[in-house]
Design a protein around this motif. Structure first.
Motif, mmCIF file in Angstrom:
data_model
loop_
_atom_site.group_PDB
_atom_site.id
_atom_site.type_symbol
_atom_site.label_atom_id
_atom_site.label_comp_id
_atom_site.label_asym_id
_atom_site.label_seq_id
_atom_site.Cartn_x
_atom_site.Cartn_y
_atom_site.Cartn_z
ATOM 1 N N GLU A 161 6.729 13.888 -16.629
ATOM 2 C CA GLU A 161 7.419 12.922 -16.988
ATOM 3 C C GLU A 161 7.288 11.902 -17.520
ATOM 4 N N THR A 162 7.978 11.604 -19.036
ATOM 5 C CA THR A 162 7.528 11.024 -19.430
ATOM 6 C C THR A 162 7.272 8.922 -19.023
ATOM 7 N N PHE A 163 7.001 8.400 -19.073
ATOM 8 C CA PHE A 163 7.452 6.764 -18.775
ATOM 9 C C PHE A 163 8.842 6.300 -18.808
ATOM 10 N N ASN A 164 8.897 6.002 -17.280
ATOM 11 C CA ASN A 164 11.002 5.835 -17.552
ATOM 12 C C ASN A 164 10.956 4.393 -17.024
ATOM 13 N N VAL A 165 11.831 3.742 -18.095
ATOM 14 C CA VAL A 165 11.633 2.677 -17.001
ATOM 15 C C VAL A 165 12.628 2.655 -16.025
ATOM 16 N N GLU A 166 13.742 2.873 -16.177
ATOM 17 C CA GLU A 166 15.192 3.151 -15.151
ATOM 18 C C GLU A 166 14.244 3.757 -14.300
ATOM 19 N N ASN A 167 13.511 4.494 -13.919
ATOM 20 C CA ASN A 167 12.942 4.444 -12.934
ATOM 21 C C ASN A 167 12.303 3.678 -12.326
ATOM 22 N N ASN A 168 11.547 3.271 -12.788
ATOM 23 C CA ASN A 168 10.905 1.656 -12.471
ATOM 24 C C ASN A 168 11.819 0.735 -11.898
ATOM 25 N N VAL A 169 12.516 0.323 -12.857
ATOM 26 C CA VAL A 169 12.870 -0.372 -11.877
ATOM 27 C C VAL A 169 13.825 -0.201 -10.856
ATOM 28 N N GLU A 170 14.470 0.493 -10.938
ATOM 29 C CA GLU A 170 15.009 1.127 -9.413
ATOM 30 C C GLU A 170 13.830 1.424 -8.589
ATOM 31 N N SER A 171 12.925 1.621 -8.652
ATOM 32 C CA SER A 171 12.018 1.208 -7.594
ATOM 33 C C SER A 171 11.171 0.128 -7.230
ATOM 34 N N TYR A 172 10.992 -1.018 -8.841
ATOM 35 C CA TYR A 172 11.285 -2.340 -8.459
ATOM 36 C C TYR A 172 12.649 -2.483 -7.542
ATOM 37 N N LYS A 173 13.397 -2.434 -7.472
ATOM 38 C CA LYS A 173 14.787 -3.263 -6.135
ATOM 39 C C LYS A 173 14.312 -2.164 -5.171
ATOM 40 N N LYS A 174 13.981 -0.924 -4.815
ATOM 41 C CA LYS A 174 13.703 -0.494 -3.865
ATOM 42 C C LYS A 174 12.657 -1.002 -2.664
ATOM 43 N N PHE A 200 1.082 -1.478 0.591
ATOM 44 C CA PHE A 200 0.145 0.145 0.151
ATOM 45 C C PHE A 200 0.484 1.333 -0.009
ATOM 46 N N LEU A 201 1.595 1.172 1.347
ATOM 47 C CA LEU A 201 2.749 2.761 0.816
ATOM 48 C C LEU A 201 3.548 2.805 -0.315
ATOM 49 N N HIS A 202 4.320 1.427 -0.866
ATOM 50 C CA HIS A 202 4.680 1.665 -2.292
ATOM 51 C C HIS A 202 3.889 2.459 -3.734
ATOM 52 N N ARG A 203 2.538 1.466 -2.922
ATOM 53 C CA ARG A 203 1.395 2.347 -4.278
ATOM 54 C C ARG A 203 1.066 4.224 -4.097
ATOM 55 N N ALA A 204 1.252 4.108 -2.962
ATOM 56 C CA ALA A 204 0.808 5.609 -2.111
ATOM 57 C C ALA A 204 2.284 5.870 -3.112
ATOM 58 N N SER A 205 3.421 5.709 -2.988
ATOM 59 C CA SER A 205 4.829 6.048 -2.673
ATOM 60 C C SER A 205 4.471 6.480 -4.836
ATOM 61 N N ILE A 206 4.499 5.811 -5.296
ATOM 62 C CA ILE A 206 4.508 5.831 -6.902
ATOM 63 C C ILE A 206 3.447 6.510 -7.407
ATOM 64 N N LEU A 207 2.086 7.191 -7.357
ATOM 65 C CA LEU A 207 1.830 7.443 -7.490
ATOM 66 C C LEU A 207 1.701 8.785 -6.557
ATOM 67 N N ALA A 208 2.380 9.746 -5.889
ATOM 68 C CA ALA A 208 2.934 10.623 -5.214
ATOM 69 C C ALA A 208 3.813 10.847 -6.480
ATOM 70 N N GLU A 209 4.723 9.772 -6.710
ATOM 71 C CA GLU A 209 5.161 10.717 -7.474
ATOM 72 C C GLU A 209 4.960 11.192 -9.353
ATOM 73 N N ILE A 210 4.196 10.225 -9.574
ATOM 74 C CA ILE A 210 3.266 10.448 -10.683
ATOM 75 C C ILE A 210 3.223 11.729 -10.493
ATOM 76 N N GLU A 211 2.512 12.078 -9.606
ATOM 77 C CA GLU A 211 1.236 13.221 -9.132
ATOM 78 C C GLU A 211 2.212 14.517 -9.573
ATOM 79 N N ALA A 212 3.423 13.818 -8.462
ATOM 80 C CA ALA A 212 4.560 15.410 -8.710
ATOM 81 C C ALA A 212 4.526 15.950 -9.805
ATOM 82 N N GLU A 213 4.993 14.759 -11.140
ATOM 83 C CA GLU A 213 5.382 15.056 -12.347
ATOM 84 C C GLU A 213 4.954 14.570 -13.361
ATOM 85 N N PRO A 214 4.047 15.360 -13.769
ATOM 86 C CA PRO A 214 2.939 14.432 -14.349
ATOM 87 C C PRO A 214 3.066 14.416 -16.208
#
Length: 158
Positions: free
Chosen positions: A63-76, A47-61
């Protein structure tokens, strides 16, 4: 540090999480500290992970889809899930030894109370008193023996 304090702590946490995030965690599963508690904590972590992802998406609308950020987020997320699992395992081990620790802690407290005189009755106090009397008697005997040897030595020197 008592069992009641731990129960109260977990109940407070589950109530707060339910109030803030509408996630109902099972306090009993968390207290047992086994695989089920890890699952409960994983629900909160996701739940917290999804919330942080949504917060990042809302903060930077923009920004295009970035695979590196998603991989980094997945690793975290993976590392956090691993850390939660390890902490849950350590908690489980600690709680498994709690019953033995509680017995030993109770014995130690009972012993300390009996020694300090807070509890007049007790076999520990009797044992200590008899041990001290025995040590004093043996020390007196040893002193008498040494005194006798000293007198003999003095008489031999003359």
């Amino acid at each position: 540090n008592t069992e009641d304090d731990r129960v109260e702590f977990l109940n407070g946490i589950t109530t707060e999480v339910a109030a803030k995030s509408h996630i109902n965690l099972n306090a009993r599963n968390l207290y047992v500290a086994d695989g089920n508690s890890v699952k409960e904590l994983l629900i909160l972590a996701q739940f917290l992970h999804r919330a942080s992802i949504l917060a990042e998406i809302e903060a930077e609308p923009d920004e295009t889809f970035n695979v590196e950020n998603n991989v980094e987020s997945y690793k975290k997320s993976r590392s956090l899930a691993t850390e939660i699992t390890e902490i849950g395992a350590r908690l489980h081990e600690s709680l498994n030894t709690e019953s033995d620790d509680k017995k030993e802690r109770s014995k130690a407290i009972k012993f300390l109370k009996s020694v300090t005189g807070l509890s007049v009755e007790g076999s520990e106090k009797d044992h200590i008193e008899s041990s001290i009397i025995h040590i004093l008697d043996s020390t007196r005997d040893e002193v008498e023996r040494l005194d006798k040897q000293c007198r003999i030595l003095l008489s031999n020197e003359k």
